[in-house]
Design a protein around this motif. Structure first.
Motif, PDB file in Angstrom:
ATOM      1  N   SER A   1      -0.305  38.829  97.072  1.00  0.00           N
ATOM      2  CA  SER A   1      -0.156  38.064  98.274  1.00  0.00           C
ATOM      3  C   SER A   1       1.270  37.535  98.690  1.00  0.00           C
ATOM      4  N   ASN A   2       2.264  37.626  97.642  1.00  0.00           N
ATOM      5  CA  ASN A   2       3.367  36.967  97.772  1.00  0.00           C
ATOM      6  C   ASN A   2       4.526  37.994  97.003  1.00  0.00           C
ATOM      7  N   PRO A   3       4.809  39.207  97.704  1.00  0.00           N
ATOM      8  CA  PRO A   3       5.591  39.992  96.969  1.00  0.00           C
ATOM      9  C   PRO A   3       7.043  39.660  96.798  1.00  0.00           C
ATOM     10  N   TRP A   4       7.465  38.485  97.592  1.00  0.00           N
ATOM     11  CA  TRP A   4       8.796  37.846  97.514  1.00  0.00           C
ATOM     12  C   TRP A   4       9.049  37.189  96.184  1.00  0.00           C
ATOM     13  N   GLY A   5       7.955  36.606  95.573  1.00  0.00           N
ATOM     14  CA  GLY A   5       8.076  35.741  94.440  1.00  0.00           C
ATOM     15  C   GLY A   5       8.947  34.387  94.747  1.00  0.00           C
ATOM     16  N   LEU A   6       8.664  34.123  96.081  1.00  0.00           N
ATOM     17  CA  LEU A   6       9.448  32.850  96.579  1.00  0.00           C
ATOM     18  C   LEU A   6       8.638  31.956  97.348  1.00  0.00           C
ATOM     19  N   GLN A   7       8.856  30.640  97.292  1.00  0.00           N
ATOM     20  CA  GLN A   7       7.924  29.913  98.267  1.00  0.00           C
ATOM     21  C   GLN A   7       8.892  28.872  98.846  1.00  0.00           C
ATOM     22  N   ILE A   8       8.728  28.290 100.265  1.00  0.00           N
ATOM     23  CA  ILE A   8       9.517  27.342 100.718  1.00  0.00           C
ATOM     24  C   ILE A   8       8.888  25.918 100.324  1.00  0.00           C
ATOM     25  N   GLY A   9       9.807  25.099  99.982  1.00  0.00           N
ATOM     26  CA  GLY A   9       9.604  23.688  99.304  1.00  0.00           C
ATOM     27  C   GLY A   9       9.746  23.686  97.736  1.00  0.00           C
ATOM     28  N   SER A  10       9.694  22.571  97.379  1.00  0.00           N
ATOM     29  CA  SER A  10       9.521  22.296  95.993  1.00  0.00           C
ATOM     30  C   SER A  10       8.541  21.297  95.589  1.00  0.00           C
TER      31      SER A  10
ATOM     32  N   ARG B   1      11.295  21.311 125.652  1.00  0.00           N
ATOM     33  CA  ARG B   1      12.251  21.110 124.393  1.00  0.00           C
ATOM     34  C   ARG B   1      13.128  22.534 124.273  1.00  0.00           C
ATOM     35  N   ASP B   2      14.423  22.317 124.080  1.00  0.00           N
ATOM     36  CA  ASP B   2      15.350  23.371 123.883  1.00  0.00           C
ATOM     37  C   ASP B   2      16.606  22.794 122.905  1.00  0.00           C
ATOM     38  N   ALA B   3      16.569  22.683 122.015  1.00  0.00           N
ATOM     39  CA  ALA B   3      17.495  22.131 120.997  1.00  0.00           C
ATOM     40  C   ALA B   3      17.657  22.858 119.616  1.00  0.00           C
ATOM     41  N   TYR B   4      19.052  22.503 119.272  1.00  0.00           N
ATOM     42  CA  TYR B   4      19.483  23.140 117.997  1.00  0.00           C
ATOM     43  C   TYR B   4      19.201  22.184 117.134  1.00  0.00           C
ATOM     44  N   VAL B   5      18.642  22.746 115.758  1.00  0.00           N
ATOM     45  CA  VAL B   5      18.243  21.623 114.803  1.00  0.00           C
ATOM     46  C   VAL B   5      18.577  22.344 113.511  1.00  0.00           C
ATOM     47  N   ARG B   6      19.159  21.540 112.447  1.00  0.00           N
ATOM     48  CA  ARG B   6      19.586  22.109 111.353  1.00  0.00           C
ATOM     49  C   ARG B   6      18.488  21.436 110.163  1.00  0.00           C
ATOM     50  N   TYR B   7      17.958  22.711 109.733  1.00  0.00           N
ATOM     51  CA  TYR B   7      16.694  22.432 108.375  1.00  0.00           C
ATOM     52  C   TYR B   7      17.406  22.482 107.317  1.00  0.00           C
ATOM     53  N   PRO B   8      17.439  21.826 106.204  1.00  0.00           N
ATOM     54  CA  PRO B   8      17.867  21.946 104.901  1.00  0.00           C
ATOM     55  C   PRO B   8      16.577  22.006 104.090  1.00  0.00           C
ATOM     56  N   VAL B   9      16.185  23.305 103.756  1.00  0.00           N
ATOM     57  CA  VAL B   9      15.090  23.514 103.218  1.00  0.00           C
ATOM     58  C   VAL B   9      14.958  23.877 101.773  1.00  0.00           C
ATOM     59  N   TYR B  10      14.174  23.554 100.912  1.00  0.00           N
ATOM     60  CA  TYR B  10      13.952  23.983  99.552  1.00  0.00           C
ATOM     61  C   TYR B  10      13.372  25.457  99.340  1.00  0.00           C
ATOM     62  N   VAL B  11      13.801  26.245  98.563  1.00  0.00           N
ATOM     63  CA  VAL B  11      13.299  27.507  98.323  1.00  0.00           C
ATOM     64  C   VAL B  11      12.838  27.442  96.592  1.00  0.00           C
ATOM     65  N   SER B  12      11.951  27.814  96.125  1.00  0.00           N
ATOM     66  CA  SER B  12      11.540  27.631  94.809  1.00  0.00           C
ATOM     67  C   SER B  12      11.041  29.265  94.401  1.00  0.00           C
ATOM     68  N   ARG B  13      11.219  29.728  93.029  1.00  0.00           N
ATOM     69  CA  ARG B  13      10.684  30.990  92.749  1.00  0.00           C
ATOM     70  C   ARG B  13       9.314  30.626  92.100  1.00  0.00           C
ATOM     71  N   VAL B  14       8.586  31.395  92.264  1.00  0.00           N
ATOM     72  CA  VAL B  14       7.017  31.436  91.998  1.00  0.00           C
ATOM     73  C   VAL B  14       6.668  32.697  91.889  1.00  0.00           C
ATOM     74  N   ASP B  15       5.936  33.163  90.567  1.00  0.00           N
ATOM     75  CA  ASP B  15       5.425  34.618  90.224  1.00  0.00           C
ATOM     76  C   ASP B  15       4.071  34.493  90.116  1.00  0.00           C
ATOM     77  N   ASN B  16       3.088  33.551  90.657  1.00  0.00           N
ATOM     78  CA  ASN B  16       1.550  33.554  90.340  1.00  0.00           C
ATOM     79  C   ASN B  16       0.930  34.385  91.130  1.00  0.00           C
ATOM     80  N   ASP B  17       1.330  35.180  92.201  1.00  0.00           N
ATOM     81  CA  ASP B  17       0.432  35.903  93.200  1.00  0.00           C
ATOM     82  C   ASP B  17       1.183  36.976  93.650  1.00  0.00           C
ATOM     83  N   PRO B  18       1.701  38.150  92.994  1.00  0.00           N
ATOM     84  CA  PRO B  18       2.617  39.115  93.426  1.00  0.00           C
ATOM     85  C   PRO B  18       1.828  40.011  94.546  1.00  0.00           C
TER      86      PRO B  18
END
Length: 231
Positions: free
Chosen positions: A192-201, A173-190
């Motif tokens: 292990s997650n210093p970004w304060g963000l998560q992929i998904g909803s 496989r060697d293809a180009y793909v478009r991914y429309p991904v959700y990003v959500s803010r979350v501040d429950n675990d700074p």
């Protein structure tokens, strides 16, 4: 005698007022102490990557370039299988679980089990990369490299990525793909997650079905297909 009585009454009234003042000061100090104890000891401030012209923004606002960079980094790392997809993919989902919403993590775990049962992961090597020239742009929030703001805590990042897979040294496989991904803010675990963000909803990982754009050996920059693509 009356003068002494008045003096004693005035003294007692003064003592009472001093006691009341002390009581009020104690309550104020207790309130200040409680506020100090409950105040966050860490505050995340998002800074856009290009500061040549300066930047003034609300501290809680996450700039769109940061959202895009986070989405590319996490999605690229999740989909890197250097030796064996059956082991690497599962390990990535567990290792980067703090960067995924529960719904998105559940989606990826189900997708892993489905692909494993079909024999699509064992011995497979995978890499994913940003298509050159299709990085963050945001001229069109719904287009390639765009970030669309849903509300203060939710976004949709459109990632145009190249996906390369091989098995036993042979490209499958060697293809180009478009991914429309959700990003959500979350501040429950700074920690292990210093970004304060998560992929998904709460709905999952994607705001739409990933679309195949074409193949890596195709020189065309235009979208060549709307075919549904595997994540």
């Amino acid at each position: 005698m009356s003068r002494k009585r008045h003096a004693l009454s005035a003294r007692d009234a003064h003592i009472t007022s001093l006691r009341a003042a002390i009581g009020i000061l104690v309550l104020i100090c207790a309130g200040l102490f409680w506020g100090w104890k409950t105040a966050p000891d860490r505050l995340t401030v998002y800074t856009p990557p290009d500061l040549r012209t300066g930047s003034t923004r609300e501290w809680w606002k996450v700039p769109e370039p940061n959202i895009y960079t986070f989405a590319v980094y996490v999605w690229q790392t999740l989909n890197r299988w250097p030796a064996n997809g059956e082991a690497d993919y599962r390990r990535n989902i567990d290792a980067y679980g703090t960067f995924l919403t529960p719904a998105c993590k559940n989606y990826l775990q189900n997708e892993y089990e489905q692909r494993r049962s079909r024999g699509e992961l064992k011995g497979r090597v995978r890499g994913i990369y940003e298509i050159p020239g299709r990085g963050f742009q945001n001229e069109s929030p719904n287009g390639p490299g765009g970030v669309r703001v849903i509300d203060r805590d939710h976004w949709i990042a459109t990632l145009d990525m190249g996906v390369s897979e091989s098995y036993a040294g042979t490209s499958v496989r060697d293809a180009y793909v478009r991914y429309p991904v959700y990003v959500s803010r979350v501040d429950n675990d700074p920690d292990s997650n210093p970004w304060g963000l998560q992929i998904g909803s709460s709905e999952g990982c994607f705001a739409g079905v990933p679309q195949r754009l074409g193949y890596a050996d195709d020189d065309s920059d235009e979208d060549s297909s709307s075919e549904v693509a595997q994540p």
